[in-house]
Design an enzyme around this catalytic site. Sequence first.
Site, mmCIF file in Angstrom:
data_model
loop_
_atom_site.group_PDB
_atom_site.id
_atom_site.type_symbol
_atom_site.label_atom_id
_atom_site.label_comp_id
_atom_site.label_asym_id
_atom_site.label_seq_id
_atom_site.Cartn_x
_atom_site.Cartn_y
_atom_site.Cartn_z
ATOM 1 N N SER A 143 0.848 -1.195 0.000
ATOM 2 C CA SER A 143 0.000 0.000 0.000
ATOM 3 C C SER A 143 0.881 1.242 0.000
ATOM 4 O O SER A 143 2.032 1.205 0.451
ATOM 5 C CB SER A 143 -0.892 0.006 1.247
ATOM 6 O OG SER A 143 -1.514 1.269 1.444
ATOM 7 N N TYR A 156 -2.149 -0.599 10.461
ATOM 8 C CA TYR A 156 -2.129 -0.886 9.025
ATOM 9 C C TYR A 156 -0.851 -0.351 8.381
ATOM 10 O O TYR A 156 -0.173 -1.068 7.630
ATOM 11 C CB TYR A 156 -3.357 -0.264 8.366
ATOM 12 C CG TYR A 156 -3.536 -0.632 6.917
ATOM 13 C CD1 TYR A 156 -4.079 -1.862 6.554
ATOM 14 C CD2 TYR A 156 -3.173 0.251 5.892
ATOM 15 C CE1 TYR A 156 -4.250 -2.204 5.219
ATOM 16 C CE2 TYR A 156 -3.338 -0.086 4.563
ATOM 17 C CZ TYR A 156 -3.883 -1.315 4.229
ATOM 18 O OH TYR A 156 -4.046 -1.648 2.908
ATOM 19 N N LYS A 160 2.150 -2.601 6.533
ATOM 20 C CA LYS A 160 2.544 -2.468 5.133
ATOM 21 C C LYS A 160 4.012 -2.063 5.002
ATOM 22 O O LYS A 160 4.695 -2.471 4.048
ATOM 23 C CB LYS A 160 1.627 -1.473 4.412
ATOM 24 C CG LYS A 160 0.184 -1.950 4.284
ATOM 25 C CD LYS A 160 0.077 -3.284 3.550
ATOM 26 C CE LYS A 160 -1.363 -3.703 3.306
ATOM 27 N NZ LYS A 160 -1.482 -4.959 2.542
#
Length: 251
Positions: A143, A156, A160
């Site tokens: 991402s 998150y 990533k």
Amino acid sequence: MTQPPGAAATFDFSGRRALVTGAGKGIGREIVAFLTRCGADVVALSRDQGDLDSLSRETGCVGVAVDLGSADGARRAAKTAGPVDLLVNNAGIALLQPFLDTTPDAFDQTMAVNVRAALTVSQVVARGLIQRGAPGAIVNVSSQSSMVGLPLHAAYCASKGALDQLTRVMAIELGPHGIRVNAVNPTVTLTPMGQMAWGDPARSAPMLARIPLGRFAQALDVAQAVAYLLSDAAAMVHGVMLPVDGGFLTS
């Protein structure tokens, strides 16, 4: 002016078996559909048997239901897939919490699915390729949040960033065996999970304003980038984090 996606690219994956994790919805589902249209024999992993059943009807893929948050479950599912030539580690979750309120459980769940599952499944696939003396390609779906911080995305973003670093190490160690490893790093992608996180125009407008192409990504944009990295057209592309972000990181 905002331009819609162009015509879909084409690749030939005839005679190759692909394994796609997180395949039930969103980007993963589009990747499965695109790879099957390109001739690949696809095994799809997802938690939801209903999603797998409908995906199998639509694409002819083989579905395997598994909770990739379980290391043992991820390992068993990867072995069930049989000899794999192409792997897409797409499974991911986003548990949105402010940094000060991010819980150990949310952090651990996120790391287990977004990072550890990619490690575990890739180990199984890579060992199989090495034992067979066969070349292969792995793409990790990362991402843009691996490179920029986003509010409410502490776990998150951390996951990533870790996935990008895992990709680099995999590339260094697996390259000598003829196994290419790369990542794609999409911007906001208009999947159900993306809509959940960015459906509020008050939140999405500042993000959209930073994308020179003037739009968020569609799942097909990501699927085509993944297919390119899996294909022989990318035979000398290795250890790359490929932004699929409309220029977000240039702004």
